[in-house]
Scaffold this motif. Structure first.
Motif, short mmCIF file in Angstrom:
data_model
loop_
_atom_site.label_atom_id
_atom_site.label_comp_id
_atom_site.label_asym_id
_atom_site.label_seq_id
_atom_site.Cartn_x
_atom_site.Cartn_y
_atom_site.Cartn_z
N UNK A 37 -1.45 -9.62 14.69
CA UNK A 37 -1.73 -10.90 14.04
C UNK A 37 -3.10 -10.88 13.37
N UNK A 38 -4.08 -10.27 14.03
CA UNK A 38 -5.42 -10.13 13.47
C UNK A 38 -5.35 -9.40 12.13
N UNK A 39 -4.69 -8.24 12.14
CA UNK A 39 -4.57 -7.44 10.91
C UNK A 39 -3.82 -8.21 9.83
N UNK A 44 -3.66 -10.85 4.61
CA UNK A 44 -3.20 -11.99 3.80
C UNK A 44 -4.36 -12.73 3.15
N UNK A 45 -5.45 -12.93 3.90
CA UNK A 45 -6.63 -13.58 3.32
C UNK A 45 -7.20 -12.75 2.18
N UNK A 75 -12.57 -8.98 8.18
CA UNK A 75 -12.29 -8.47 9.54
C UNK A 75 -13.53 -8.56 10.41
N UNK A 76 -14.69 -8.20 9.87
CA UNK A 76 -15.94 -8.28 10.64
C UNK A 76 -16.27 -9.73 10.97
N UNK A 77 -16.10 -10.63 10.01
CA UNK A 77 -16.40 -12.04 10.25
C UNK A 77 -15.47 -12.63 11.31
#
Length: 194
Positions: A37-39, A44-45, A75-77
């Motif tokens: 889900x994270x990926x 998507x963003x 991803x870092x944020x």
């Protein structure tokens, strides 16, 4: 989840954020599901942001105009927000675990995809309307985040959750500025690209 279910849960995130947080937390997904889900929300963003940049060239700073750079920064944020909100919430007496905060922040990023898509659709019609949508979504994002953090950490009220949110954002800003400094990025160098 169907599109109808996603939109319904998105609307409930605005009207009843604590209930949505409780529902999401009751799912207890595996770590693999959380990573997936994270990926997904990061990709998507980045995709929606790239479409936005393509439709309005020159609107984004040079550093963010690359989809790959935006994807890494996103991803870092997101990872930083999960760590900051978990750690600061625990320091303030909260009981939330990293997996719970991750699930709620991932859902909020899923909501962000929806907001970005709406803004892309509104921008050609009216820049002012798109700006209002951005301001409204920012205010609603704070509302949802405060309620989500209060529910996950069981802080006993929105003021303590707001403090976690503010301190978490400040910690992320400090961490990001430290990382950028260590990477050799200076404000002078960034201004040359503008």
């Amino acid at each position: 989840m169907t599109l109808h279910g996603y939109l319904r849960l998105a609307w409930q995130s605005v009207t009843a954020p604590r209930e949505v947080a409780a529902l999401l937390l009751s799912i207890r997904p595996s770590r693999e599901a959380l990573w997936t889900a994270f990926a997904l929300v990061v990709v998507l963003n980045a995709l929606v942001f790239s479409i936005s940049v393509a439709l309005t060239p020159g609107a984004a700073p040079m550093l963010l105009s690359s989809p790959a750079v935006f994807l890494v920064l996103q991803a870092v944020a997101l990872a930083g927000s999960i760590l900051a909100f978990t750690g600061i919430g625990r320091l303030m007496g909260g009981r939330g675990h990293i997996e719970e905060i991750a699930l709620l922040m991932i859902w909020m990023q899923g909501l962000r995809v929806l907001v970005q898509a709406v803004v892309i659709l509104l921008a050609p019609l009216s820049a002012m309307l798109a700006g209002v949508a951005i301001m409204l979504s920012t205010a609603l994002g704070v509302w949802i985040a405060v309620n989500f953090l209060d529910e996950a950490h069981d802080l006993g009220g929105p003021l303590r959750a707001l403090a976690v949110l503010v301190l978490g954002v400040l910690a992320m800003a400090f961490g990001l500025s430290l990382l950028l400094t260590l990477a050799g990025v200076s404000p002078e160098g960034m201004m040359q690209n503008v």
